[in-house]
Design a protein around this motif. Structure first.
Motif, mmCIF file in Angstrom:
data_model
loop_
_atom_site.group_PDB
_atom_site.id
_atom_site.type_symbol
_atom_site.label_atom_id
_atom_site.label_comp_id
_atom_site.label_asym_id
_atom_site.label_seq_id
_atom_site.Cartn_x
_atom_site.Cartn_y
_atom_site.Cartn_z
ATOM 1 N N LEU B 88 -15.605 40.363 -2.137
ATOM 2 C CA LEU B 88 -15.974 40.722 -3.508
ATOM 3 C C LEU B 88 -15.796 39.493 -4.405
ATOM 4 O O LEU B 88 -14.789 38.796 -4.308
ATOM 5 C CB LEU B 88 -15.091 41.862 -4.034
ATOM 6 N N HIS B 89 -16.752 39.252 -5.284
ATOM 7 C CA HIS B 89 -16.665 38.087 -6.165
ATOM 8 C C HIS B 89 -15.454 38.231 -7.098
ATOM 9 O O HIS B 89 -15.371 39.191 -7.853
ATOM 10 C CB HIS B 89 -17.948 37.967 -6.984
ATOM 11 N N PRO B 90 -14.520 37.269 -7.052
ATOM 12 C CA PRO B 90 -13.267 37.452 -7.794
ATOM 13 C C PRO B 90 -13.437 37.446 -9.317
ATOM 14 O O PRO B 90 -12.588 37.958 -10.039
ATOM 15 C CB PRO B 90 -12.396 36.280 -7.334
ATOM 16 N N ARG B 91 -14.544 36.866 -9.803
ATOM 17 C CA ARG B 91 -14.692 36.776 -11.255
ATOM 18 C C ARG B 91 -15.781 37.702 -11.790
ATOM 19 O O ARG B 91 -16.216 37.577 -12.922
ATOM 20 C CB ARG B 91 -14.944 35.323 -11.661
ATOM 21 N N HIS B 92 -16.222 38.624 -10.952
ATOM 22 C CA HIS B 92 -17.158 39.656 -11.411
ATOM 23 C C HIS B 92 -16.430 40.994 -11.498
ATOM 24 O O HIS B 92 -15.633 41.317 -10.621
ATOM 25 C CB HIS B 92 -18.327 39.792 -10.436
ATOM 26 N N THR B 93 -16.746 41.759 -12.544
ATOM 27 C CA THR B 93 -16.161 43.104 -12.614
ATOM 28 C C THR B 93 -16.816 43.971 -11.537
ATOM 29 O O THR B 93 -17.883 43.632 -11.006
ATOM 30 C CB THR B 93 -16.429 43.770 -13.978
ATOM 31 N N ILE B 94 -16.159 45.096 -11.236
ATOM 32 C CA ILE B 94 -16.720 46.030 -10.248
ATOM 33 C C ILE B 94 -18.126 46.444 -10.701
ATOM 34 O O ILE B 94 -19.053 46.531 -9.897
ATOM 35 C CB ILE B 94 -15.812 47.279 -10.119
ATOM 36 N N ASP B 95 -18.269 46.657 -11.998
ATOM 37 C CA ASP B 95 -19.577 47.055 -12.543
ATOM 38 C C ASP B 95 -20.644 46.025 -12.184
ATOM 39 O O ASP B 95 -21.729 46.367 -11.719
ATOM 40 C CB ASP B 95 -19.473 47.201 -14.068
ATOM 41 N N GLY B 122 -15.036 57.958 -3.983
ATOM 42 C CA GLY B 122 -13.782 58.537 -4.454
ATOM 43 C C GLY B 122 -13.013 57.666 -5.428
ATOM 44 O O GLY B 122 -11.786 57.742 -5.491
ATOM 45 N N LEU B 123 -13.726 56.812 -6.182
ATOM 46 C CA LEU B 123 -13.039 56.027 -7.214
ATOM 47 C C LEU B 123 -13.471 56.585 -8.569
ATOM 48 O O LEU B 123 -14.654 56.864 -8.780
ATOM 49 C CB LEU B 123 -13.444 54.557 -7.138
ATOM 50 N N ASP B 124 -12.509 56.737 -9.488
ATOM 51 C CA ASP B 124 -12.964 57.283 -10.759
ATOM 52 C C ASP B 124 -13.464 56.170 -11.664
ATOM 53 O O ASP B 124 -13.318 54.984 -11.391
ATOM 54 C CB ASP B 124 -11.920 58.230 -11.380
ATOM 55 N N ASN B 125 -14.118 56.580 -12.714
ATOM 56 C CA ASN B 125 -14.860 55.663 -13.559
ATOM 57 C C ASN B 125 -14.007 54.561 -14.190
ATOM 58 O O ASN B 125 -14.518 53.528 -14.606
ATOM 59 C CB ASN B 125 -15.567 56.482 -14.644
ATOM 60 N N ALA B 126 -12.690 54.789 -14.220
ATOM 61 C CA ALA B 126 -11.792 53.811 -14.828
ATOM 62 C C ALA B 126 -11.836 52.470 -14.102
ATOM 63 O O ALA B 126 -11.507 51.431 -14.665
ATOM 64 C CB ALA B 126 -10.368 54.357 -14.815
ATOM 65 N N PHE B 127 -12.266 52.489 -12.826
ATOM 66 C CA PHE B 127 -12.284 51.243 -12.046
ATOM 67 C C PHE B 127 -13.471 50.366 -12.399
ATOM 68 O O PHE B 127 -13.531 49.209 -12.028
ATOM 69 C CB PHE B 127 -12.347 51.565 -10.548
ATOM 70 N N ARG B 128 -14.422 50.923 -13.117
ATOM 71 C CA ARG B 128 -15.704 50.261 -13.274
ATOM 72 C C ARG B 128 -15.601 48.891 -13.930
ATOM 73 O O ARG B 128 -16.311 47.968 -13.563
ATOM 74 C CB ARG B 128 -16.591 51.176 -14.093
ATOM 75 N N PHE B 129 -14.731 48.762 -14.902
ATOM 76 C CA PHE B 129 -14.670 47.474 -15.617
ATOM 77 C C PHE B 129 -13.442 46.655 -15.255
ATOM 78 O O PHE B 129 -13.001 45.818 -16.016
ATOM 79 C CB PHE B 129 -14.807 47.721 -17.124
ATOM 80 N N ARG B 130 -12.906 46.912 -14.061
ATOM 81 C CA ARG B 130 -11.806 46.079 -13.589
ATOM 82 C C ARG B 130 -12.342 44.972 -12.686
ATOM 83 O O ARG B 130 -13.476 45.014 -12.223
ATOM 84 C CB ARG B 130 -10.815 46.935 -12.798
ATOM 85 N N GLN B 141 -11.933 47.997 -0.496
ATOM 86 C CA GLN B 141 -12.837 48.338 0.596
ATOM 87 C C GLN B 141 -13.754 49.483 0.164
ATOM 88 O O GLN B 141 -14.914 49.529 0.547
ATOM 89 C CB GLN B 141 -12.044 48.670 1.867
ATOM 90 N N ARG B 142 -13.238 50.377 -0.684
ATOM 91 C CA ARG B 142 -14.101 51.438 -1.228
ATOM 92 C C ARG B 142 -15.217 50.839 -2.085
ATOM 93 O O ARG B 142 -16.353 51.301 -2.051
ATOM 94 C CB ARG B 142 -13.284 52.426 -2.063
ATOM 95 N N VAL B 143 -14.884 49.813 -2.861
ATOM 96 C CA VAL B 143 -15.905 49.151 -3.679
ATOM 97 C C VAL B 143 -16.956 48.504 -2.767
ATOM 98 O O VAL B 143 -18.160 48.609 -3.012
ATOM 99 C CB VAL B 143 -15.274 48.096 -4.610
#
Lengths: 280, 254
Positions: B88-95, B122-130, B141-143
């Motif tokens: 996963l790109h370390p400097r990109h948000t999950i979004d 199974g990840l809630d929306n709060a993870f989107r901008f992390r 791994q879920r992402v």
């Protein structure tokens, strides 16, 4: 195995000062160790490695260790000066690390590293040390000791590197070996072969062993006794042969969530963590 | 769904895959097991177009693959890698990580797609901008799985998807993968060094050694332990834990 106690740890606490505040990695761990094989098992962050490192005084600079008692034979490990530590580390207590790639010196031949480890604690001439190092490489079942002696760590495979590390840590003849995930980076058959080498050497030389691993199955088939750690606490202590009678829900959960070769494709039971486990 | 026959691959002069044949039906789950250097990951990497020097035929959903993979292929098949820390790109948000494939394929409606993909794993929306470093290994791994699913593929190529995870987290991710296959009708090829993981997840299993498939088995055969090739028997025994006497029977296969 005799009942003589080699190491007593009482109420060991390890805390780290980090920019985000205090991290309490080990919370009140106590155990006695005889001439036996003790397994410490837990998941990432359970404090199993920090327990092992604290015994050898290898806690990072931002960490603090407190313990009511840390006694190794005649040595009080809680109050040693750096100079006194150097007499204990390697010579009497030694540690096998997880990854030989990062733990061996990349710019020194394997032979020279083993000799260095030996001569640090034994006053012998270079010829004698070389002989002992070659013997040791043979003892860890390296087929061509002369060749490996003259090669560099990057020229060896993972299993070979870990054998070299075992040779290096065992050559000063310590009384206690702490092995921190010594075989986790290896293929499963190589892993068992390396464990067999460790098993034989520890048995022949009457050493005590602390084997730290995340693999409960593996550890219980190898050790005499197992401590199960969760969030810095020992939640259960049991004889390895009694693993199937584990009482703590965390231990049981860890056992149940492993996939099995029984042809059953239904969902695995997952671990429901309870806050009370972290309170000891 | 996937037919691979006489697949050979080379890394320079190194012949790393030798006549590999694999056939996976739609909604099937095929497992490749082996030790390091056996070529198990190379099979997946060849299918997904990360290996240049190969011969043989790979047919995916009736279409024979050439030297290059087109966009349609990647809408059909996506890969999930082993290390959720490196993929996963370390400097990109999950979004941003999840939106990128949607934009590349011009699917539009990325907002709703991201929300749906996160829900599926199974990840809630709060993870989107992390950012990835704010997530645990299992969450990452879920992402990675969500990023593969967001293109609504029919095939997932899974390269050791749980070997970097704790066993309790592994169980959760394996359950997730099992559920996704049932609910979305996916087809899997899963690579692992762990015989038990593959036995649990897959119907058909191939055991690889030095670039060759040495034995094929069904999950039932594994359950009964009726493996014939000495190499597979050795792997099977090794999965049973430490036994000094068993170790003495091991032979080196290099």
């Amino acid at each position: 195995m005799s009942s003589e106690t080699l190491l007593t740890v009482k109420n060991l606490e390890v805390t780290f000062n980090t920019p985000k505040g205090k991290v309490h990695a080990v919370r009140g761990v106590s155990f006695d160790l005889g001439r036996e094989r003790l397994g410490i098992v837990g998941e990432s962050g359970s404090g199993k490695s920090q327990t092992g490192r604290a015994i050898l005084g290898l806690t990072a600079a931002n960490g603090a260790i407190t313990a009511d008692k840390m006694q190794f034979r005649d040595v009080d490990l809680a109050n040693l000066t750096p100079k006194q530590w150097r007499k204990v580390r390697g010579a009497r207590i030694s540690m096998i690390m997880q990854d030989p790639k990062y733990s061996l010196n990349p710019v020194m031949t394997i032979g020279d590293q083993i000799i260095e480890a030996y001569r640090e604690h034994h006053k012998v001439n270079a010829k004698e040390a070389r002989l002992r190092a070659l013997e040791m490489l043979e003892a860890v079942k390296i087929r061509d000791p002369e060749r490996v002696f003259n090669s560099y760590p990057h020229e060896t495979s993972g299993g070979m590197g870990q054998r070299v590390m075992i040779a290096m840590m065992l050559i000063p003849d310590p009384e206690l070996i702490i092995a921190d995930e010594p075989t986790s980076a290896l293929d499963v058959t190589v892993q068992l072969q390396v464990m067999a080498i460790l098993d034989d050497l520890v048995r022949d030389r009457g050493m005590a062993l602390i084997f730290i691993s995340h693999d409960l199955q593996l550890i219980s088939s190898f050790c005499d006794r197992v401590l199960v750690m969760y969030q810095g606490h020992v939640v259960e202590e049991l004889r390895a042969s009694e693993l199937h009678n584990a009482k703590h829900p965390y231990t049981k959960g860890l056992l149940n969530c492993l996939p099995k070769m029984d042809g059953d494709h239904s969902d695995l039971p997952t671990l429901e963590r309870e806050a009370s486990w972290a309170e000891g | 769904m996937i037919e691979i026959s006489k697949l050979n691959a080379w890394f320079d002069d190194n012949h790393v895959l030798k006549d590999v044949d694999i056939s996976v039906p739609a909604n099937g789950s095929f497992g490749l097991v082996g030790e390091s250097g056996s070529g198990k990951s190379t099979v997946l990497r060849t299918v997904t177009g990360l290996v240049d020097d190969w011969e043989g035929t790979i047919t995916v959903k009736g279409k024979k693959l050439g030297p290059k993979r087109d966009k349609d292929f990647y809408r059909l098949a996506q890969m999930v890698f082993q290390d959720p820390f490196g993929s996963l790109h370390p400097r990109h948000t999950i979004d941003r990580i999840l939106t990128e494939p949607v934009n590349i394929h011009g699917l539009g409606n990325s907002d709703a797609r991201v929300v749906e993909a996160l829900t599926q794993v199974g990840l809630d929306n709060a993870f989107r901008f992390r950012y990835p470093h704010q997530l645990s290994g299992g969450q990452r791994q879920r992402v990675a799985i969500a990023r593969a699913l967001i293109l609504e593929p029919k095939i997932l190529l899974l390269d050791e998807p749980t070997s970097a995870l704790d066993v309790s987290i592994q169980a959760e991710v394996l359950n997730l993968l099992g559920r996704l296959r049932r609910d979305l009708g996916l087809t899997y090829i899963m690579v692992s060094h762990d015989l038990a993981v593959v036995a649990h997840m897959c119907d058909d299993i191939a055991i690889m050694n030095h670039g060759r498939i040495v034995e094929r088995a069904t999950a039932e055969q594994l359950a009964e332990g009726t493996l014939e090739h000495p190499y597979s028997q050795q792997l099977y025994k090794a999965a049973g834990g430490y036994d000094r006497a068993v170790v003495d029977t091991f032979v080196d296969w290099d």
